[in-house]
Design an enzyme around this catalytic site. Sequence first.
Site, PDB file in Angstrom:
ATOM      1  N   TYR A 196     -11.986  30.546  58.412  1.00 21.95           N
ATOM      2  CA  TYR A 196     -12.266  29.758  57.212  1.00 21.95           C
ATOM      3  C   TYR A 196     -13.428  28.801  57.477  1.00 21.95           C
ATOM      4  O   TYR A 196     -14.243  28.529  56.584  1.00 21.95           O
ATOM      5  CB  TYR A 196     -11.031  28.971  56.785  1.00 21.95           C
ATOM      6  CG  TYR A 196      -9.817  29.817  56.467  1.00 21.95           C
ATOM      7  CD1 TYR A 196      -9.954  31.139  56.048  1.00 21.95           C
ATOM      8  CD2 TYR A 196      -8.531  29.289  56.587  1.00 21.95           C
ATOM      9  CE1 TYR A 196      -8.845  31.916  55.763  1.00 21.95           C
ATOM     10  CE2 TYR A 196      -7.416  30.059  56.289  1.00 21.95           C
ATOM     11  CZ  TYR A 196      -7.569  31.361  55.880  1.00 21.95           C
ATOM     12  OH  TYR A 196      -6.468  32.120  55.594  1.00 21.95           O
ATOM     13  N   HIS A 254      -3.516  24.487  50.708  1.00 21.02           N
ATOM     14  CA  HIS A 254      -4.576  24.215  49.732  1.00 21.02           C
ATOM     15  C   HIS A 254      -5.362  22.951  50.072  1.00 21.02           C
ATOM     16  O   HIS A 254      -6.596  22.939  50.008  1.00 21.02           O
ATOM     17  CB  HIS A 254      -3.991  24.085  48.327  1.00 21.02           C
ATOM     18  CG  HIS A 254      -3.529  25.367  47.739  1.00 21.02           C
ATOM     19  ND1 HIS A 254      -2.918  25.455  46.502  1.00 21.02           N
ATOM     20  CD2 HIS A 254      -3.577  26.642  48.218  1.00 21.02           C
ATOM     21  CE1 HIS A 254      -2.610  26.715  46.249  1.00 21.02           C
ATOM     22  NE2 HIS A 254      -3.001  27.451  47.282  1.00 21.02           N
ATOM     23  N   LYS A 268      -3.529  27.546  41.943  1.00 24.47           N
ATOM     24  CA  LYS A 268      -2.412  26.700  41.542  1.00 24.47           C
ATOM     25  C   LYS A 268      -1.170  27.125  42.335  1.00 24.47           C
ATOM     26  O   LYS A 268      -1.105  28.264  42.812  1.00 24.47           O
ATOM     27  CB  LYS A 268      -2.186  26.759  40.033  1.00 24.47           C
ATOM     28  CG  LYS A 268      -2.179  28.124  39.325  1.00 24.47           C
ATOM     29  CD  LYS A 268      -1.266  29.085  39.648  1.00 24.47           C
ATOM     30  CE  LYS A 268      -1.246  30.473  39.297  1.00 24.47           C
ATOM     31  NZ  LYS A 268      -1.393  31.328  40.435  1.00 24.47           N
ATOM     32  N   ASP A 324       5.290  27.945  42.246  1.00 24.00           N
ATOM     33  CA  ASP A 324       4.712  29.270  42.030  1.00 24.00           C
ATOM     34  C   ASP A 324       4.796  29.714  40.573  1.00 24.00           C
ATOM     35  O   ASP A 324       3.867  30.342  40.061  1.00 24.00           O
ATOM     36  CB  ASP A 324       5.406  30.298  42.918  1.00 24.00           C
ATOM     37  CG  ASP A 324       4.479  31.443  43.271  1.00 24.00           C
ATOM     38  OD1 ASP A 324       4.534  32.476  42.581  1.00 24.00           O
ATOM     39  OD2 ASP A 324       3.696  31.308  44.217  1.00 24.00           O
TER      40      ASP A 324
END
Length: 329
Positions: free
Chosen positions: A56, A77, A95, A176
């Site tokens: 990343y 996140h 999200k 979720d």
Amino acid sequence: MTGLRWGILATGGIATAFASDLRTAGLDLVAVGSRSQQSADAFAARFDIPRAHASYESLAADPDVDIIYVSTPHPMHHENARLALEHGKHVLVEKAFTINRAQAGDLQRLAAEKGLLVMEAMWTRYLPHMVRLREIIEEGTLGEIRAVMADHTQSLPTDPAHRLNAMELGGGALLDLAIYPISFAWNVLGEPTGIQASARLIETGADAEVATVMTHAGGAISTTLSSSRAAGPNTAYVIGTKARVEIDRVWYSPTSFRVVGPDGTVIEEYRSEVPGRGMQYQAFAAEGAVERGDVSGELLPLPVAESVGIMGTLDEIRRQIGVTYPGEE
């Protein structure tokens, strides 16, 4: 469009869907980053992406990437979006935005300091049928909005190690699934003035079902039901004093709706014709915000300040149902 050059961070299922829709829309997808070179290479080959990064950090440092889509599980996140922002990239974050309001507020502050866009990937907000719904509400067709009702109910894997059930991965229906109807209620009725929540927790400590009753300005009420263990209708309703909107299943994806008068007369019908899954519309919105210089996202259907507020609502729901994620104070 600005012609922003997109990078995708992580290579799971949601990243696959997003990459497919970016390609369908003809947007510029130039890089992908994974935790392994093999995974990055396979993803890059599938979507004809020129650069595949084995970390990343390498993706975030890529000088040819302007905006990064973060598609890791919820608890990652904050760290992953922060990494991208610190390297001067605009960020679209899956999200739920983070796992709590404190993390969301930190991303908002960092993005503001650096003059960058950070945006929650609540793709439903940007779909054409939701755009038309907001127009109908603004036009006054529904009168005074008194209620919003929506469910997000699916029959998903029951393996305790699955990310939907594992607390270390932010498991549970709330982050979720319930994020969809709760964000929808915020969109139509604004910030709740009161919250009541109930849930059923499973052996891992995650919520398998969660229901909310929230009050909003003027006494309007929203109700939501979300489940990871049982599939329901997945429909939604906006009820006003002059008319109501009935959104067909699956209400949070491209679908149809009807505006219905008190006597049952259909005032308007809307049917979606969307290529792919429809995730490209949030990418269009992100590019448009950057083009306008609206890095605070104030003109977006879901500005960052509202994403932070929604995380606060989720925090309160978790407090009421007794859900805490590992590492939280």
